[in-house]
Structures are given as C-alpha cells and as structure tokens.
Design an enzyme around this catalytic site. Structure first.
Site, mmCIF file in Angstrom:
data_model
loop_
_atom_site.group_PDB
_atom_site.id
_atom_site.type_symbol
_atom_site.label_atom_id
_atom_site.label_comp_id
_atom_site.label_asym_id
_atom_site.label_seq_id
_atom_site.Cartn_x
_atom_site.Cartn_y
_atom_site.Cartn_z
ATOM 1 N N TYR A 71 0.833 -1.196 0.000
ATOM 2 C CA TYR A 71 0.000 0.000 0.000
ATOM 3 C C TYR A 71 0.873 1.252 0.000
ATOM 4 O O TYR A 71 0.644 2.197 -0.742
ATOM 5 C CB TYR A 71 -0.938 0.018 1.213
ATOM 6 C CG TYR A 71 -1.982 1.091 1.088
ATOM 7 C CD1 TYR A 71 -1.736 2.398 1.519
ATOM 8 C CD2 TYR A 71 -3.205 0.816 0.490
ATOM 9 C CE1 TYR A 71 -2.686 3.381 1.374
ATOM 10 C CE2 TYR A 71 -4.165 1.797 0.340
ATOM 11 C CZ TYR A 71 -3.898 3.093 0.779
ATOM 12 O OH TYR A 71 -4.823 4.079 0.606
ATOM 13 N N PHE A 123 -8.908 20.046 -25.518
ATOM 14 C CA PHE A 123 -9.251 18.635 -25.479
ATOM 15 C C PHE A 123 -10.376 18.478 -24.452
ATOM 16 O O PHE A 123 -10.372 19.118 -23.402
ATOM 17 C CB PHE A 123 -8.077 17.711 -25.128
ATOM 18 C CG PHE A 123 -8.508 16.277 -25.204
ATOM 19 C CD1 PHE A 123 -8.756 15.545 -24.056
ATOM 20 C CD2 PHE A 123 -8.770 15.696 -26.426
ATOM 21 C CE1 PHE A 123 -9.230 14.244 -24.135
ATOM 22 C CE2 PHE A 123 -9.244 14.399 -26.518
ATOM 23 C CZ PHE A 123 -9.471 13.674 -25.376
ATOM 24 N N THR A 124 -11.324 17.598 -24.743
ATOM 25 C CA THR A 124 -12.564 17.552 -23.968
ATOM 26 C C THR A 124 -12.333 17.455 -22.471
ATOM 27 O O THR A 124 -12.828 18.277 -21.696
ATOM 28 C CB THR A 124 -13.396 16.327 -24.404
ATOM 29 O OG1 THR A 124 -12.540 15.199 -24.481
ATOM 30 C CG2 THR A 124 -14.040 16.535 -25.745
ATOM 31 N N ASP A 214 0.773 18.532 -22.052
ATOM 32 C CA ASP A 214 -0.031 17.311 -22.098
ATOM 33 C C ASP A 214 0.796 16.326 -22.908
ATOM 34 O O ASP A 214 0.869 16.446 -24.138
ATOM 35 C CB ASP A 214 -1.387 17.581 -22.765
ATOM 36 C CG ASP A 214 -2.239 16.320 -22.808
ATOM 37 O OD1 ASP A 214 -3.466 16.428 -22.733
ATOM 38 O OD2 ASP A 214 -1.660 15.208 -22.900
ATOM 39 N N LYS A 257 -1.473 5.889 -23.923
ATOM 40 C CA LYS A 257 -1.147 6.139 -25.324
ATOM 41 C C LYS A 257 0.283 5.721 -25.585
ATOM 42 O O LYS A 257 0.572 4.526 -25.692
ATOM 43 C CB LYS A 257 -1.377 7.624 -25.674
ATOM 44 C CG LYS A 257 -2.842 8.035 -25.736
ATOM 45 C CD LYS A 257 -3.358 8.472 -24.374
ATOM 46 C CE LYS A 257 -4.727 9.101 -24.491
ATOM 47 N NZ LYS A 257 -5.501 9.009 -23.229
ATOM 48 N N ARG A 381 -15.460 13.493 -33.735
ATOM 49 C CA ARG A 381 -14.678 14.593 -33.183
ATOM 50 C C ARG A 381 -15.150 15.882 -33.868
ATOM 51 O O ARG A 381 -14.439 16.486 -34.679
ATOM 52 C CB ARG A 381 -13.191 14.392 -33.436
ATOM 53 C CG ARG A 381 -12.636 13.072 -32.955
ATOM 54 C CD ARG A 381 -12.163 13.120 -31.524
ATOM 55 N NE ARG A 381 -13.243 13.172 -30.548
ATOM 56 C CZ ARG A 381 -13.004 13.168 -29.237
ATOM 57 N NH1 ARG A 381 -11.774 13.125 -28.790
ATOM 58 N NH2 ARG A 381 -14.004 13.211 -28.366
ATOM 59 N N PHE A 449 -20.707 13.298 -25.613
ATOM 60 C CA PHE A 449 -20.139 12.454 -26.665
ATOM 61 C C PHE A 449 -20.309 10.973 -26.352
ATOM 62 O O PHE A 449 -20.579 10.144 -27.212
ATOM 63 C CB PHE A 449 -18.667 12.847 -26.778
ATOM 64 C CG PHE A 449 -17.757 11.853 -27.423
ATOM 65 C CD1 PHE A 449 -17.030 10.946 -26.661
ATOM 66 C CD2 PHE A 449 -17.628 11.802 -28.805
ATOM 67 C CE1 PHE A 449 -16.183 10.030 -27.265
ATOM 68 C CE2 PHE A 449 -16.786 10.890 -29.413
ATOM 69 C CZ PHE A 449 -16.056 10.006 -28.640
HETATM 70 C C1 LIG Z 1 -4.437 14.611 -25.389
HETATM 71 C C2 LIG Z 1 -5.183 13.920 -24.292
HETATM 72 C C3 LIG Z 1 -5.998 12.805 -24.562
HETATM 73 O O1 LIG Z 1 -6.084 12.343 -25.825
HETATM 74 C C4 LIG Z 1 -6.707 12.182 -23.496
HETATM 75 C C5 LIG Z 1 -7.597 11.084 -23.710
HETATM 76 N N1 LIG Z 1 -7.807 10.714 -24.940
HETATM 77 C C6 LIG Z 1 -8.671 9.836 -25.387
HETATM 78 C C7 LIG Z 1 -9.720 9.151 -24.530
HETATM 79 C C8 LIG Z 1 -10.983 9.988 -24.642
HETATM 80 C C9 LIG Z 1 -11.246 10.884 -23.637
HETATM 81 C C10 LIG Z 1 -12.390 11.688 -23.716
HETATM 82 C C11 LIG Z 1 -13.233 11.596 -24.815
HETATM 83 C C12 LIG Z 1 -12.946 10.680 -25.818
HETATM 84 C C13 LIG Z 1 -11.793 9.887 -25.747
HETATM 85 C C14 LIG Z 1 -8.682 9.608 -26.835
HETATM 86 O O2 LIG Z 1 -9.391 8.704 -27.291
HETATM 87 O O3 LIG Z 1 -7.960 10.354 -27.556
HETATM 88 C C15 LIG Z 1 -6.524 12.709 -22.194
HETATM 89 C C16 LIG Z 1 -7.210 12.083 -20.997
HETATM 90 O O4 LIG Z 1 -6.505 10.907 -20.693
HETATM 91 P P1 LIG Z 1 -7.287 9.656 -20.065
HETATM 92 O O5 LIG Z 1 -8.203 9.132 -21.112
HETATM 93 O O6 LIG Z 1 -6.178 8.679 -19.718
HETATM 94 O O7 LIG Z 1 -8.037 10.144 -18.863
HETATM 95 C C17 LIG Z 1 -5.709 13.797 -21.986
HETATM 96 N N2 LIG Z 1 -5.058 14.393 -23.020
#
Ligand SMILES: CC1=C(O)/C(=C\N=C(/Cc2ccccc2)C(=O)O)C(COP(=O)(O)O)=CN1
Length: 457
Positions: A71, A123-124, A214, A257, A381, A449
């Site tokens: 932990y 970014f969303t 980011d 990623k 998107r 979305f």
């Molecule tokens: C540049 C960037 C990202 O692309 C990202 C997540 N991307 C995602 C996942 C996603 C998130 C929200 C709506 C649709 C798809 C992607 O499908 O592209 C996050 C959040 O990271 P997280 O998902 O690990 O929480 C932060 N920055």
C-alpha cells in the site's frame, strides 16, 4: 512513408469476428446511432481510440507478475518514478489512475474562478477540468490547425501573438499556466515544433507563467520533430522528448497512449511546493502518493512501456501504420486532415457529407455509416464532442468536423488497415449524396459524446 516489417513477432492473439450486416444494423439501432455505445463484441476493427487499447509487450506482461502491491512505498512506484525522471526529466512524479486523474489534480491546484488557461486547441477532458474549477479555456493554436487541407508539418504550434494579446488583455496573474498538447489530438494528432515550444517558453518566462505539457503522445511529437524540423534530424527521439519537457514546468500524462499501458498515468512537476499540493490531493482522489489509483503491476507496465516507447524502431512502426492508412485514403481522394497525424487518420466529415447541416452532426452520421458498412468503429470529433457553450447553450461549432480513426499500437496488421481503407472509400462515395443526418433523442448534460443517443432526421 516506406512500410518496413514490424520490429516484433506475435506471441498471443485475440480472436475477432466480423458481425453480419443484420447484426450491425441491429447494434447501431440499439446504440442510438452512437458508436460509443456499441459493445466491443459488435465491432470488427475498433479504431475508436488509441487510448488504453494498445498491445503490451511480453516484458510489460512479465513486469505485471512482479508488481509490488504494497500500500505504501511500492517498489513499482519507484521504478515508475525513475522511468519518468530518466525519459521526461521531471523531478517530482505523482501517480494517477489515468490522464484525467492528473488533469483533476492539476486543475484543483492551479485553476481558480476567473482563471484563463490558453492552450493549443481544446481537449474535452482537459477543458472540462479547467471549467469545473472556474477557469476559461482560450484556444491560441495557429489558425492553420483549423484547416484540414493545410500541409504545414507543425499545425500544433501556438500562435504567440494571440497568446501575447491574451496575456495583455486578461493579465498574467489570471493565467495559472499555459496548456500545451503534444501532439494536438483534436487537430488530428498534429505536432508542435521545438522552435515554437522554445519561443513559447521565452514568452511565458517574461510573464512568469508556467507551461504544462499534455504529454499523452509526446513521443509521437518527438518523432515528427526528428523527421521534419531542421537541426533535429540527427537527434534520437529520446533526446528530443527530453528537450521538449525541459522547456516546460510539468506534464500531465495518460500512460494509455505512448506508453502502451492499458491504464495508468502521472502528473510530474518541477516545483516542490506544487508537488506537495498535488500529493495531498492524490490521497483524496487517487489513493496514496505511491500508487495513485494504479495497482503495483500497472506501474510496472507503465515504467517498462515508457522505455519501449522511445525505441526508434517502435515509434517508426507506430507512425508508419497511421501513415499507410492515411496515404491510401489520400490516393483515393477521400478528404482527410493533412498532414496525417501521429495516432489517427481524421476523415473530414464536413467535406464528405457537404449537404448535411452541422446541427445534424455529419461526423456522428459518418461514424455510424462506416460501422454499418464494415463493422469499423471510429470516433466523432466534431459538434457532438464540442458540446454546448455554457453561456448561450448553443452547440459549439468547431471548424473541424471529423471522424477520427485512431490506430491502437501493435494491434492490427496492414491487412486490417486495407479493410478499413476500402470501407472508408466505399462509404465516402455513398455519403456524398446524403442530405440529412441525425438528431438527439437523449442528450447528457456533460461530455455528451459518450452517452448521447440519436435518430435519423
Ligand atoms: C491529449 C489527451 C488525450 O487524448 C486524453 C484522452 N484521450 C482519449 C480518450 C478519450 C477521452 C475523452 C473523450 C474521448 C476519448 C482519446 O481517445 O484520444 C486525455 C485524458 O486521458 P485519459 O483518457 O487517460 O483520462 C488527456 N489528453
């Protein structure tokens, strides 16, 4: 881009099947024409996201067997910390369960009601956490980023004049940090150049405004700098990544990623006071500051994934797959965002369905049509992702109305990409004549979305 053989051989496979046309028609109806609501077993080739969907290596899986699940003080955390320090260069590493965990903690630490956060396109989730803490996001990306046909190699650059105008308009003291994405997801995975990042650092330093990166796809960004930016061609991707980070004060990272992990992330900063503040919030929202919502095994997988992600043959193999699909579509005359980005090929839904009004959601309509044609899932998107203006309540109309085909790393073969290309070409030809799109039957209040449902107009 030449397509060389992948630098790995397959050791484990996961069977997939093509759902019949009848199954696809039933599935998209049940999902309310929202591909986000399809079940995974209803999808043949899943290009919904490259986030968390990547294939881990045997070494990452092996690492999961030795994950330290203590932990407090997990050895796996210290291996993760060492990997971040070695390859990204930040001293203070705070583990979180995924990128949104870092965005939540960073925004709670730095954003206050009335804050203004400039960034290279929204970014969303990043914007959602800034707004949840009372901040306002300001897009200061170069205007060419909004032009799908512009071939400029660095469409992720910040418009420094626009940023300087914003600083003078709102005052540097209302700007807690500049949010810089590398690459820019919503622009189609477009990179920022080292020259622009350097100039950004110089400008923000004059006003003592931090820069937070980011870093979700920063290794891909480093590849584009190596390949297309003068003076960087002889540097390794690892050296370029390090230099990019050296120009910033911290980073939010989704390890789902670049780092090939199925879950995980971190927040890293240079300022010890901010690190302390963030660690205190980790205990509230993510767990302890030595696991941050990850199991020890996940931290092992992330640490090993970081090391693999900067290997030249791995990142080349990754980029070439996306380039292959993009070049096939360009040769067929399908409107896509150019240049082809690092993680995805983005279909220009507005150009493919010119007769469908933006408020009937061309991208959402195209994503559903592509799924019906071949069982391929992309992601909307466009207007649906952009949500509604919190003040006017009207749909935001981003200039880009895209269907993103995000390629998971080390998952699909060139044969799968050919199936996708053929399907996109077929669907795009059919959609030129489509004149109506979709309308909401259910619209959630936030991040619509994921959960929205639609019906044909
Ligand atoms: C540049 C960037 C990202 O692309 C990202 C997540 N991307 C995602 C996942 C996603 C998130 C929200 C709506 C649709 C798809 C992607 O499908 O592209 C996050 C959040 O990271 P997280 O998902 O690990 O929480 C932060 N920055």
């Amino acid at each position: 881009m030449p397509y060389t053989a992948e630098p790995w051989r397959i050791k484990v496979v996961e069977p997939i099947r093509i759902p019949t046309r009848e199954e696809r028609e039933r599935a998209i109806l049940t999902a309310g024409y929202n591909v986000s609501l399809l079940r995974s077993d209803e999808v043949y080739i899943d290009l919904y996201t490259d986030s968390g969907t990547n294939a881990m290596s045997d070494r990452q899986w092996a690492g999961m067997m030795i994950g330290d699940e203590a932990y407090a003080g997990s050895s796996s955390f210290y291996r993760l910390e060492a990997a971040v320090q070695r390859y990204y260069g930040y001293p203070h590493v705070i583990p979180v369960h995924q990128g949104r965990g870092a965005e939540n903690i960073l925004s709670r630490c730095l954003v206050r009601p009335g804050s203004h956060i400039p960034g290279n396109m929204y970014f969303t989730t990043t914007r959602a956490h800034q707004e949840l803490n009372g901040g306002s996001f300001h897009d200061v990306i170069v205007s060419r980023a909004h032009d799908p046909s512009s071939e400029h190699p660095f469409k992720g650059d910040v418009d420094l004049d626009a940023l300087e105008r914003l600083i003078h308009k709102v005052g540097a003291d209302t700007i807690p940090y500049v949010s810089v994405a590398a690459t820019v997801n919503m622009a189609g995975g477009q990179p920022i150049s080292m020259a622009n990042l350097t100039a950004l650092r110089e400008l923000t330093a004059q006003h003592r405004i931090p820069v937070i990166l980011d870093a979700a796809r920063a290794v891909e960004n480093a590849w584009f700098i190596q390949q297309h930016e003068p003076d960087w061609g002889e540097h390794s991707v690892a050296e370029i990544l390090w230099q990019m980070c050296a120009l910033t004060d911290g980073a939010c990272m989704s390890a789902k990623k670049d780092s090939y992990a199925n879950i995980g992330g971190w927040l890293a900063v240079r300022d010890p006071g901010l690190a302390e503040q963030a660690r205190n919030l980790v205990v509230v929202y993510e767990g302890l500051h030595t696991y941050g919502g990850m199991a020890g095994r996940d931290m092992e997988a992330v640490a090993r994934g970081i090391e693999e992600s900067v290997q030249e043959d791995n990142i080349r193999a990754r980029i070439q797959q996306v380039a292959y699909l993009g070049e096939r579509l360009i040769q067929a005359g399908v409107p896509v965002v150019r240049p082809i980005g690092g993680h995805a090929v983005c279909l220009d839904a507005a150009a493919i369905m010119p007769a469908v009004p933006r408020d009937q959601f061309p991208a959402q309509t195209l994503a559903a049509a592509l799924y019906l044609d071949s069982g391929t899932r992309g992601a909307e998107r466009g207007v649906v992702s952009a949500g509604r203006d919190p003040v006017t309540g009207e749909n935001r109309h981003p200039r880009l109305e895209l269907v993103r085909l995000a390629i998971p790393r080390r998952v699909y073969t060139r044969s799968h990409l050919d199936v996708v290309a053929d399907s996109v070409i077929r669907t795009a030809q059919h959609c030129q004549a489509v004149t109506t799109g979709l309308s909401f039957t259910h619209e959630p209040a936030t991040l619509r979305f994921f959960q929205a449902r639609f019906a044909p107009v």
